[in-house]
Design a protein around this motif. Structure first.
Motif, PDB file in Angstrom:
ATOM      1  N   UNK A  20       0.845  -1.141   0.242  1.00 43.63           N
ATOM      2  CA  UNK A  20      -0.129  -0.017   0.089  1.00 43.63           C
ATOM      3  C   UNK A  20       0.841   1.378  -0.095  1.00 43.63           C
ATOM      4  N   UNK A  21       0.466   2.134  -0.706  1.00 42.98           N
ATOM      5  CA  UNK A  21       1.051   3.573  -0.640  1.00 42.98           C
ATOM      6  C   UNK A  21       0.143   4.659  -0.101  1.00 42.98           C
ATOM      7  N   UNK A  22       0.702   5.592   0.189  1.00 45.35           N
ATOM      8  CA  UNK A  22      -0.064   6.794   0.766  1.00 45.35           C
ATOM      9  C   UNK A  22       0.429   8.071   0.564  1.00 45.35           C
ATOM     10  N   UNK A  23       0.128   8.799  -0.370  1.00 41.18           N
ATOM     11  CA  UNK A  23       0.581  10.034  -0.890  1.00 41.18           C
ATOM     12  C   UNK A  23       0.114  11.207   0.161  1.00 41.18           C
ATOM     13  N   UNK A  30       7.500  15.991  10.484  1.00 42.61           N
ATOM     14  CA  UNK A  30       7.087  16.214  11.653  1.00 42.61           C
ATOM     15  C   UNK A  30       6.063  15.613  12.041  1.00 42.61           C
ATOM     16  N   UNK A  31       5.546  14.707  11.427  1.00 40.76           N
ATOM     17  CA  UNK A  31       4.400  13.784  11.697  1.00 40.76           C
ATOM     18  C   UNK A  31       4.501  12.667  12.255  1.00 40.76           C
ATOM     19  N   UNK A  32       3.658  11.972  12.927  1.00 37.68           N
ATOM     20  CA  UNK A  32       3.591  10.448  13.089  1.00 37.68           C
ATOM     21  C   UNK A  32       2.597  10.043  11.967  1.00 37.68           C
ATOM     22  N   UNK A  33       3.067   9.045  11.266  1.00 38.47           N
ATOM     23  CA  UNK A  33       2.447   8.493   9.984  1.00 38.47           C
ATOM     24  C   UNK A  33       2.009   7.071  10.434  1.00 38.47           C
ATOM     25  N   UNK A  34       0.850   6.547  10.004  1.00 41.83           N
ATOM     26  CA  UNK A  34       0.683   5.373  10.378  1.00 41.83           C
ATOM     27  C   UNK A  34      -0.544   4.712   9.373  1.00 41.83           C
ATOM     28  N   UNK A  35      -0.794   3.297   9.539  1.00 41.13           N
ATOM     29  CA  UNK A  35      -1.909   2.819   8.972  1.00 41.13           C
ATOM     30  C   UNK A  35      -2.721   2.158  10.137  1.00 41.13           C
ATOM     31  N   UNK A  67       4.348  -7.342   8.172  1.00 42.80           N
ATOM     32  CA  UNK A  67       4.045  -6.139   7.704  1.00 42.80           C
ATOM     33  C   UNK A  67       5.295  -5.246   7.803  1.00 42.80           C
ATOM     34  N   UNK A  68       5.634  -4.383   6.815  1.00 40.61           N
ATOM     35  CA  UNK A  68       6.699  -3.502   7.261  1.00 40.61           C
ATOM     36  C   UNK A  68       6.164  -2.009   6.591  1.00 40.61           C
ATOM     37  N   UNK A  69       6.251  -1.135   7.811  1.00 40.25           N
ATOM     38  CA  UNK A  69       5.987   0.358   7.527  1.00 40.25           C
ATOM     39  C   UNK A  69       7.235   0.897   6.968  1.00 40.25           C
ATOM     40  N   UNK A  70       7.181   2.046   6.035  1.00 36.57           N
ATOM     41  CA  UNK A  70       8.348   2.718   5.726  1.00 36.57           C
ATOM     42  C   UNK A  70       7.870   4.014   5.147  1.00 36.57           C
ATOM     43  N   UNK A  71       8.703   5.107   4.895  1.00 32.17           N
ATOM     44  CA  UNK A  71       8.160   6.358   4.225  1.00 32.17           C
ATOM     45  C   UNK A  71       9.403   6.779   3.457  1.00 32.17           C
ATOM     46  N   UNK A  77       5.719  10.054   0.928  1.00 34.80           N
ATOM     47  CA  UNK A  77       4.985   9.021   0.627  1.00 34.80           C
ATOM     48  C   UNK A  77       5.235   7.982   1.578  1.00 34.80           C
ATOM     49  N   UNK A  78       4.074   7.384   2.364  1.00 31.52           N
ATOM     50  CA  UNK A  78       4.149   6.251   3.189  1.00 31.52           C
ATOM     51  C   UNK A  78       3.724   5.062   2.488  1.00 31.52           C
ATOM     52  N   UNK A  79       4.515   3.991   3.070  1.00 36.29           N
ATOM     53  CA  UNK A  79       4.000   2.639   2.471  1.00 36.29           C
ATOM     54  C   UNK A  79       3.889   1.520   3.485  1.00 36.29           C
ATOM     55  N   UNK A  80       3.119   0.583   3.177  1.00 39.15           N
ATOM     56  CA  UNK A  80       2.925  -0.636   4.063  1.00 39.15           C
ATOM     57  C   UNK A  80       3.172  -1.780   3.186  1.00 39.15           C
TER      58      UNK A  80
END
Length: 124
Positions: A20-23, A30-35, A67-71, A77-80
Motif C-alpha cells: 500500500x502507498x499513501x501520498x 514532523x508527523x506521526x504517520x500510520x496505517x 508487515x513493514x511500514x516505511x516512508x 509517501x508512506x508505504x505498508x
C-alpha cells in the motif's frame, strides 16, 4: 492540514503480498504517520506507525513479522508492505497522520488526518 490518498489495495490469495502507498500533500517529517484498518463489524485498529526517519516503529501484534511500514519523506509517501497475507487481514486500510512524535508505542492520541481508505481482501 495534510491530505492523504491511499493506493494499492486489491484482492489476493492467502500467502500473497500487497504494498500500500499513501501520498501526502505536504512534508511529513514532523508527523506521526500510520496505517489503520477496519473490518466489517469491527472497530478500527492501528496496524503500524512511523515517525520521520526514526527506527522506532509500531506494529500491532497481529502483523509483526509480516508487515513493514516505511516512508519516503522526500516524496511525502508512506508505504505498508504486507507479506504472507491472511484472510483475517481483510479490511479497509486507512492512512493516517498527526503532528506529534510517535515511537514504538504508536499514536499517543487519535490521528487528525485520514485518507479515504483502500480495500484489501484476502481469500483462503
Amino acid at each position: 492540514q495534510v491530505e492523504l490518498v491511499e493506493f494499492g489495495g486489491g484482492s489476493v490469495q492467502a500467502g500473497e503480498s500487497l504494498k500500500l502507498s499513501c501520498a501526502a500533500s505536504t512534508y511529513t517529517g514532523g508527523y506521526c504517520m500510520g496505517w489503520f484498518r477496519q473490518a466489517p463489524g469491527k472497530e478500527r485498529e492501528a496496524v503500524a506507525a512511523i515517525y520521520g526517519i526514526s527506527p522506532n516503529t509500531y506494529y500491532a501484534d497481529s502483523v509483526k513479522g509480516r508487515f513493514t511500514i516505511s516512508q519516503d519523506i522526500a516524496n511525502s509517501t508512506l508505504y505498508l508492505q504486507m507479506n504472507n497475507l491472511k484472510p483475517e487481514d481483510t479490511a479497509m486500510y486507512y492512512c493516517a497522520a498527526a503532528r506529534i512524535y510517535c515511537g514504538s508505542g504508536g499514536f499517543s492520541r487519535p490521528p487528525t488526518n485520514w485518507g479515504q481508505g483502500t480495500q484489501v481482501t484476502v481469500s483462503s
